[in-house]
Design a protein around this motif. Structure first.
Motif, mmCIF file in Angstrom:
data_model
loop_
_atom_site.group_PDB
_atom_site.id
_atom_site.type_symbol
_atom_site.label_atom_id
_atom_site.label_comp_id
_atom_site.label_asym_id
_atom_site.label_seq_id
_atom_site.Cartn_x
_atom_site.Cartn_y
_atom_site.Cartn_z
ATOM 1 N N MET A 1 -25.987 -2.604 27.579
ATOM 2 C CA MET A 1 -27.098 -1.860 28.188
ATOM 3 C C MET A 1 -28.433 -2.361 27.640
ATOM 4 S SD MET A 1 -25.578 2.041 28.181
ATOM 5 C CE MET A 1 -26.983 2.711 29.043
ATOM 6 N N SER A 2 -29.485 -2.270 28.482
ATOM 7 C CA SER A 2 -30.791 -2.774 28.085
ATOM 8 C C SER A 2 -31.493 -1.821 27.133
ATOM 9 C CB SER A 2 -31.665 -2.988 29.326
ATOM 10 O OG SER A 2 -31.850 -1.766 30.004
ATOM 11 N N LEU A 3 -32.310 -2.406 26.251
ATOM 12 C CA LEU A 3 -33.091 -1.611 25.310
ATOM 13 C C LEU A 3 -34.416 -1.226 25.945
ATOM 14 C CD1 LEU A 3 -32.557 -3.562 21.975
ATOM 15 C CD2 LEU A 3 -31.370 -1.505 22.740
ATOM 16 N N MET A 4 -34.945 -0.101 25.514
ATOM 17 C CA MET A 4 -36.249 0.322 26.002
ATOM 18 C C MET A 4 -37.086 0.842 24.843
ATOM 19 S SD MET A 4 -35.690 4.070 27.788
ATOM 20 C CE MET A 4 -37.450 4.307 28.029
ATOM 21 N N GLU B 1 -31.222 2.297 23.419
ATOM 22 C CA GLU B 1 -30.719 2.357 24.792
ATOM 23 C C GLU B 1 -31.401 3.505 25.535
ATOM 24 O OE1 GLU B 1 -26.491 2.617 24.593
ATOM 25 O OE2 GLU B 1 -26.253 0.603 23.758
ATOM 26 N N ASN B 2 -31.523 3.363 26.847
ATOM 27 C CA ASN B 2 -32.277 4.317 27.676
ATOM 28 C C ASN B 2 -31.903 5.767 27.408
ATOM 29 O OD1 ASN B 2 -33.157 1.934 28.730
ATOM 30 N ND2 ASN B 2 -32.733 2.432 30.873
#
Length: 357
Positions: free
Chosen positions: A1-4, A49-50
């Motif tokens: 998963m993408s980091l934010m 993570e989101n």
């Protein structure tokens, strides 16, 4: 998963309260939600993570709002806010905080701190008789005492009666010195402590001398009719079925009753049935009686107490499962033996019939 990344503002006057000593609360949030929290001036940067970042933001929002309302943020507040965010109930923490019961003699506000406690307090307001069942540290007695004092000050009742069974906690104390009051006071000390904190010693003594506040062992309730009173029976797990029935049949018009107990801490002699166990079964379908079951998540003492309560619950559940498993083979063997005996008997009967034929 993408980091934010997300930046939130924390007012400077609330930083110390929200972050905790040596940023202890920030470290709790980082560890629990697996996010990185960077504090710079009045800003907090959240990295992760989101979903985790959004949860962390909601927790910080709740803590900031609690601080703005004048609350002293504790480890229990942070721990409970984190547990709520996993159930998507994070914003209920501020809603719970809006329910002010009363203030202590020192001016400290008394409020429910968990959903379980809020439900318990609401039930006390609605029902004539309320059972508060839960482990140590869930605020059963303290909140009941706060509700009693509030009702007394608002002239909703004429007197407060506090009682509990006088029974040793697994120890044989022998004969205690002093007069009758001196002998029973040690058993009632937790009730006095709560009263002194909420009303003050002078307030209690003044009302006690007038007979408006009474603290007495359960045995003193026999033969009385208690009207226009707020009555609290504490440590109800240590009553016998006869004592519980006697107590419940003392209640008169205009009274409100709270019965508190911890089913895991019974001090009755071995083999004696608890009056609380029986009452929960017998009275479960009566409309004017409410039942509030608090759990380890509602513990508001030191966080270590919550861990101890949960550890014991897990241990006891494990024991009960082990007992079921150990008993199952015996049960199955007994039925197999019975089946063999029946088959043998049928074969004998058939053999006897053949011989006769």
């Amino acid at each position: 998963m993408s980091l934010m990344e997300m930046i939130i503002d924390v007012p400077a006057e609330h930083e110390k309260n929200v972050f905790g000593q040596f940023d202890a609360y920030v470290k709790m949030i980082e560890k629990t939600l697996n996010v990185t929290v960077i504090v710079r001036n009045d800003e907090v940067k959240l990295i992760g993570e989101n979903d985790n970042v959004n949860k962390a933001k909601s927790v910080f929002d709740q803590l900031i709002e609690l601080s703005k309302r004048g609350n002293n943020i504790t480890e229990q507040n942070v721990s409970y806010a984190l547990s709520l965010c996993f159930d998507n109930k994070e914003f209920t923490l501020v809603e719970i905080d809006q329910d002010l019961i009363c203030h202590t003699i020192s001016g400290k506000p008394i409020k429910p701190k968990t959903l379980g406690q809020k439900s318990y307090v609401d039930l006390i307001r609605r029902k004539m008789i309320t059972f508060g069942i839960g482990p140590a540290g869930t605020g059963k007695t303290y909140l009941a005492m706060a509700m009693a004092v509030t009702a007394f000050k608002n002239d909703e009742v004429n007197k407060i009666i506090l009682t509990r069974p006088a029974i040793e906690a697994g120890e044989k104390l022998g004969f205690l010195p002093g007069d009758l009051q001196s002998k029973i006071d040690p058993y009632l000390r937790p009730l006095y402590d709560a009263l002194y904190q909420i009303m003050g010693a002078e307030g209690y003594l003044k009302n006690s001398e007038k007979g408006l506040i009474e603290v007495a062992p359960l045995a003193y309730m026999r033969g009385r009719t208690l009207e226009n009173a707020f009555i609290i029976l504490d440590e109800a797990q240590n009553t016998t079925p006869v004592q519980m029935k006697m107590f419940l049949t003392r209640i008169g018009f205009g009274s409100k009753v709270i019965i508190t107990g911890d089913l895991s801490q019974k001090d009755l002699p071995a083999g004696t049935q608890s009056g609380l166990d029986v009452a929960l079964k017998v009275l479960s379908k009566i409309d004017d009686i409410g039942f509030s079951y608090l759990t380890g998540q509602d513990v508001v003492r030191h966080p270590l107490v919550q861990k101890i309560v949960m550890a014991y619950e897990a241990y006891e559940n494990k024991l009960s499962k082990a007992e079921v498993k150990s008993n199952r083979p015996k049960f199955q063997r007994r039925h197999l033996n019975e089946a063999r005996v029946r088959n043998d008997q049928r074969n004998k009967d058939k053999a006897g019939k053949r011989k006769k034929a």
